[in-house]
Write a protein that holds these residues in place. Structure first.
Motif, PDB file in Angstrom:
ATOM      1  N   GLU A 167       0.828  -1.203   0.000  1.00 40.22           N
ATOM      2  CA  GLU A 167       0.000   0.000   0.000  1.00 40.22           C
ATOM      3  C   GLU A 167       0.865   1.257   0.000  1.00 40.22           C
ATOM      4  O   GLU A 167       0.573   2.224  -0.719  1.00 40.22           O
ATOM      5  N   ARG A 171       0.950   4.056  -2.843  1.00 40.51           N
ATOM      6  CA  ARG A 171       0.760   5.485  -2.566  1.00 40.51           C
ATOM      7  C   ARG A 171       1.918   6.292  -3.094  1.00 40.51           C
ATOM      8  O   ARG A 171       1.733   7.380  -3.661  1.00 40.51           O
ATOM      9  N   GLU A 172       3.137   5.768  -2.917  1.00 41.56           N
ATOM     10  CA  GLU A 172       4.319   6.503  -3.380  1.00 41.56           C
ATOM     11  C   GLU A 172       4.332   6.617  -4.903  1.00 41.56           C
ATOM     12  O   GLU A 172       4.668   7.668  -5.455  1.00 41.56           O
ATOM     13  N   ARG A 174       1.668   6.563  -6.780  1.00 49.51           N
ATOM     14  CA  ARG A 174       0.604   7.502  -7.130  1.00 49.51           C
ATOM     15  C   ARG A 174       1.060   8.948  -6.915  1.00 49.51           C
ATOM     16  O   ARG A 174       0.822   9.817  -7.756  1.00 49.51           O
ATOM     17  N   ARG A 175       1.738   9.204  -5.796  1.00 53.32           N
ATOM     18  CA  ARG A 175       2.229  10.554  -5.526  1.00 53.32           C
ATOM     19  C   ARG A 175       3.286  10.955  -6.554  1.00 53.32           C
ATOM     20  O   ARG A 175       3.349  12.113  -6.974  1.00 53.32           O
ATOM     21  N   ASP A 306      -3.040  14.487   5.039  1.00 49.09           N
ATOM     22  CA  ASP A 306      -2.199  14.175   3.880  1.00 49.09           C
ATOM     23  C   ASP A 306      -2.501  15.130   2.723  1.00 49.09           C
ATOM     24  O   ASP A 306      -1.585  15.574   2.020  1.00 49.09           O
ATOM     25  N   THR A 310       0.045  17.650   0.967  1.00 48.26           N
ATOM     26  CA  THR A 310       0.203  17.575  -0.484  1.00 48.26           C
ATOM     27  C   THR A 310      -0.030  18.928  -1.140  1.00 48.26           C
ATOM     28  O   THR A 310       0.736  19.351  -2.019  1.00 48.26           O
TER      29      THR A 310
END
Length: 406
Positions: A167, A171-172, A174-175, A306, A310
């Motif tokens: 996960e 997420r990384e 996706r970021r 978050d 961001t």
């Protein structure tokens, strides 16, 4: 399947490893005790291991339970062959089978683990076994239960750790994709300046890539914040006075704001009744305000810490791009001005006729500084008076008007 690939899979197959550790002791014990049926046991053990080798590489989880059941059946058969008044040493092989089944943890594997415990505890429940055999069986059952519980907990902990790592990696990634998109738009902003189409692309990225339903950006014009671009607002606010609204507060203080419940903030000004939370970050260059980046959410997608972090990163990147874009625009304007000045200078230097020179001065200045009206006023020779020599963009009747001192 190519042999190299098969060997790689086989080395990583725990079921095949279990089959080897189960089959080898059974065959070895029968050979050591010189049992007349040793060759038969050797054939059965070899066949068992060969079948498990053939099943290597089957990925369906249901096959794990089948292979475990097969291993358990082999151990049961071996114990039956070696049955005596006491618990045979081969009975200890139930322990790795039960531990492996608990580690796999599927419903079928747990059924196999339970079956292994039941067949191990049989000497306690059936007549004809000595007290020593019952004690040994009880000890093995206890070892099986402890190993089963420990294996399941360790494997479950590892599975959770792997899941969390996956996960986090997702997420990384996706970021990384999100900020890569922001970087590409940032380069465009730096190159082209805050054009409407570029700002619209920023809004599209915030909506489609980051998932923010209501993004908007306001640019500072020196007196108020003007809407640069937005997405999905029912009644977008075109101009923000910095004395009102959350956006105005952010512009005044140059501090980001996260309003978790807009209904509880007295400064909030609504552009859509569905909005329930807001994040605003200032776009600054040093201490100079460039604008405000804003995202809002409805009940379908809640903003969190978050998102706040961001948006601050996105705001910093866009601030740098906007500042660079402003500087590039200014440099381009200066370069264009120098070109116009150079062109006018060349024309003036190439003219010796006074009348033509006066026309060039008046029309040239209007072109250089983009003025709506230019008046060339010259001193009258031999007097203190002045006279309008040329008018560009104004009333032609003003040409030749005398201007007295004072």
């Amino acid at each position: 399947m190519p042999w190299r690939r098969y060997l790689t899979i086989a080395r990583r197959d725990p079921q095949l490893l279990l089959a080897g550790f189960v089959a080898f002791p059974v065959v070895a014990i029968e050979l050591i005790v010189n049992d007349p049926s040793a060759l038969q046991v050797l054939a059965v053990g070899g066949s068992f291991f060969l079948i498990q080798a053939v099943l290597t590489g089957t990925r369906a989880r249901s096959w794990s339970a089948v292979r475990l059941a097969f291993s358990l059946a082999f151990v049961v058969a071996a114990n039956t062959q070696a049955a005596g008044p006491d618990v045979a040493p081969i009975a200890a092989l139930y322990i790795p089978v039960v531990a492996m089944a608990a580690a796999i943890g599927t419903r079928g594997a747990l059924v196999a683990a339970g079956a292994g415990v039941l067949v191990t505890i049989a000497p306690i429940l059936l007549p004809g076994f000595s007290d020593g055999a019952r004690h040994e069986a009880l000890a093995m059952v206890a070892a099986e239960v402890v190993l089963a519980i420990g294996s399941r907990r360790v494997v479950a902990s590892m599975e959770r750790a792997v899941e969390r790592a996956q996960e986090a990696h997702a997420r990384e990634r996706r970021r990384t994709r999100q900020f890569s998109a922001v970087e590409s738009v940032g380069r465009l902003l730096a190159r082209e300046g805050p054009r409407g189409d570029v700002l619209g692309t920023v809004m599209e990225i915030l909506e489609t890539t980051f998932g923010y339903r209501y993004p908007s950006v306001y640019l500072w014009d020196g007196a108020a914040l003007q809407l640069g671009a937005q997405r999905n607002y029912a009644n977008p606010i075109q101009t923000f006075d910095i004395q009102r609204g959350v956006i105005g507060r952010v512009a005044r203080t140059l501090e980001p704001a996260f309003v978790r419940d807009v209904a509880a903030d007295l400064n909030y000004e609504s552009a859509d009744p569905a909005v329930n939370a807001e994040i605003s970050v200032p776009l600054v260059s040093g201490a100079r305000l460039l604008g405000v980046l804003n995202v809002e959410s409805n009940s379908a997608r809640q903003l969190d810490d978050d998102d706040f972090a961001t948006m601050q990163i996105v705001g910093d990147r866009l601030s740098a791009a906007l500042a660079l874009g402003h500087e590039r625009v200014k440099l381009a304007e200066r370069a264009e001005l120098l070109v116009r000045l150079s062109d006018l200078s060349a024309k003036l230097n190439g003219t010796i006729d006074p009348a033509g020179l006066h026309d060039l001065v008046a029309t040239g200045v209007a072109g250089v500084i983009d003025a709506t009206m230019v008046a060339l006023i010259l001193a009258e020779p031999g007097s203190d008076e002045f006279r309008t020599e040329r008018i560009v963009g104004g009333d032609p009747s003003l040409n030749g008007i005398r201007i007295l001192p004072g």
